[in-house]
Each structure stands twice: as C-alpha cells, then as structure tokens.
Enzyme design. Structure first.
Site, PDB file in Angstrom:
ATOM      1  N   HIS A 155       0.398  -0.849  -0.300  1.00 34.15           N
ATOM      2  CA  HIS A 155       0.155   0.201  -0.590  1.00 34.15           C
ATOM      3  C   HIS A 155       1.244   1.231  -0.198  1.00 34.15           C
ATOM      4  O   HIS A 155       0.407   2.318  -0.632  1.00 34.15           O
ATOM      5  CB  HIS A 155      -0.878  -0.102   1.429  1.00 34.15           C
TER       6      HIS A 155
ATOM      7  N   GLN B 283     -18.675  -6.716  -0.749  1.00 35.32           N
ATOM      8  CA  GLN B 283     -17.367  -6.727  -1.943  1.00 35.32           C
ATOM      9  C   GLN B 283     -17.317  -8.094  -0.130  1.00 35.32           C
ATOM     10  O   GLN B 283     -16.544  -9.932  -1.303  1.00 35.32           O
ATOM     11  CB  GLN B 283     -16.007  -6.706  -1.873  1.00 35.32           C
TER      12      GLN B 283
END
Ligand code: PAF
Length: 289
Positions: free
Chosen positions: A41, A65
């Site tokens: 990230h 999700q």
C-alpha cells in the site's frame, strides 16, 4: 514528535479539503484501501505522490464485497497503525468514513460491470466485483480525484475498475502499481497474516509456479499445457487450486496455444486462506527466489 495526518470521516469534510487544494491549482490522487496497510500500500502512496500534488488515502472495509462466509468481521483492522504509516509515507489526508456514511439507510444502488467479472475470482466470489465496483464508484464520485491508484496484485479488480471508469465516463486516470513481494516472492497482502507458519513456508511456491508458467509460455509452450502443469505443481505442493489461467492482459479473454503477450493469473487456498497472484508474459527477470 510523531508525524500526524488529518483524517476526515464525512463526504462533506472530504470535499471541503479537496476544494481548497483545487482552488490552489493542486492535483489530487486517491489511493483506495481497506486498511491493514503494508509496504505494498505504501508503494502505491509513493507512486501517487510522484504523480500528483496531494494524496488522499481512503480506509474503508467494504462489507458488500465480502461473501457471507468470507472474512469481513475478522478482516484485520488497525486504524491507529495505518494513520502512523501514512503520515510517515507523506500522504496528505485520510478519508475513513463509517458504514452509515458510505451506505446510508435506504441505499440500494449497485454498479455491475459485465463480462470481466464473470469468471476467475468472479466465479468463486459471486458478488465480490459488484461490491468493489460500487464502493470504488462512490469513492471516485465523492473525491473526484485526477487519478486513482490500485495495486496490480488484484489484477482482475484493476481491469474492472478501468472498465467501469470508461463505461460510466468518470473523469479520472486509473493507475496500476506493481506488486510488492517479500524476499521469497510472496506478494504482500493483508491476508498473509492468516497463514500458519507451515502454510507460510509453502506460500512462495505460488509465485515460483506462475513465474515458471510465464517463462514456459515465453519459450513457446502452449497456454493450456503450461497452465495445467502449473496447477499440477501447486496441487502436489498442498495448495487447493481455484484457477491457474493464461489471459489477454487487457481484456482477460482466455488464450490457448502459443502466446507472446499475456498475463498468468492464479488463485489458491492454503487452508482457509485464499491467495491470488499474477505475473506478465514475458515474466520479469528477477524472480525473488
Ligand atoms: O483492493 C482493495 O483494497 C479493495 O478492493 C478496494 C479497491 C479498496 C475497494 O474496497
């Protein structure tokens, strides 16, 4: 003094911050995340910083999700740790909405991207990409960034997002960031922490195997034979294989026979942990092995 980073939690506050930057003529990059941040990230933040004046990182564990038997409730969460890492990485703002801000009572609109989502991870995770497409569309509309940066580890997700942006005429550049790997080749993932020590020992074989598949393809082996050999090797090592696939890198259309430009994608389970990875054809010279 530890570095600190401003965090906003509402669309209104997010837009107010962004309006000030835009007024000053600054460009903005968004890095959407679900938190539990790792070096992968942070590499996306660095990439975003190289391309835009301001970097906003969103942290939101998106319930829609996750499938009913997936890890939404146990997904790692460490907001304080994430904020410290982002401050150190030089991000400018964190957007961390709560569930009610993202999905207010009565929320019913979903974004469904067609063919790209129907197989590979879409088969094992039926509503996953609809959940991703819906939240990413919202994040893009909430922040209206000049660009948004996503990791190539979720390669199918990256293409789904590029497609939705194209199909819905959302004015944003979608940028893919290269996969960051451990020294033994394991792609960084917030889910790697689920692996037992024994599973973690086997995990590097996933990258080694798809890298070998890509190398065989580059030497002229047919796509079907190469992917079958990859599946066999992974199963023999103790992985439960969902797929090893050779696809067109832009459309994800299945390829067979000799290929010169392709992507090898795989999804496997080690115990209960689902791991995904992918590699281009021809593969990178460094194998991290
Ligand atoms: O890749 C992720 O972390 C998520 O799928 C994303 C893009 C932040 C949407 O929730």
């Amino acid at each position: 003094m530890p570095e600190v980073i401003t965090t906003v939690r509402t669309v209104k506050d997010l837009r107010a911050r962004l309006a000030a930057w835009r007024k000053a003529g600054e460009t903005v990059a968004l890095v959407p995340t679900m938190g539990a941040l790792h070096a992968g990230h942070l590499a996306l933040v660095t990439l975003a910083k190289s391309k835009a004046d301001r970097v906003v990182v969103s942290i939101f564990v998106n319930p829609i999700q996750f499938g009913p038997r997936e890890d939404f409730t146990t997904y790692p969460r460490d907001e304080a740790g994430d904020l410290a890492k982002l401050a150190k990485a030089g991000a400018h703002l964190v957007y961390a909405p709560d569930l009610a801000e993202m999905y207010p009572k009565g929320f019913t609109t979903h974004v469904k991207v067609g063919d790209l989502t129907e197989d590979l991870c879409g088969s094992a995770r039926p509503n996953h990409f609809e959940g991703v497409a819906t939240v990413v569309t919202k994040l893009l509309l909430q922040s209206a960034p000049d660009m948004a940066v996503f990791g190539e580890k979720d390669y199918q997700q990256l293409l789904v997002i590029k497609r939705l942006v194209r199909d819905l005429d959302i004015q944003v550049e979608i940028v893919g960031g290269e996969i960051v790997r451990e020294g033994d080749g394991v792609a960084l993932s917030s889910r790697n922490g689920y692996l037992s020590p024994a599973e973690r020992k086997i995990a590097p074989l996933l990258y080694q195997t798809i890298h070998d598949v890509a190398a065989h393809l580059a030497q002229g082996e047919g796509a079907d034979a190469a992917s079958e050999a990859g599946r066999f090797k992974l199963e023999a090592a103790g992985f439960r294989v969902d797929y090893v696939a050779v696809r067109d890198p832009d459309t994800l259309a299945p390829l067979s026979g000799p290929v010169s430009h392709a992507r090898v994608l795989a999804a496997v389970y080690l115990g209960k942990t689902r791991l995904i990875d992918n590699v281009p054809v021809p593969p990178p010279a460094s194998t991290n092995r």
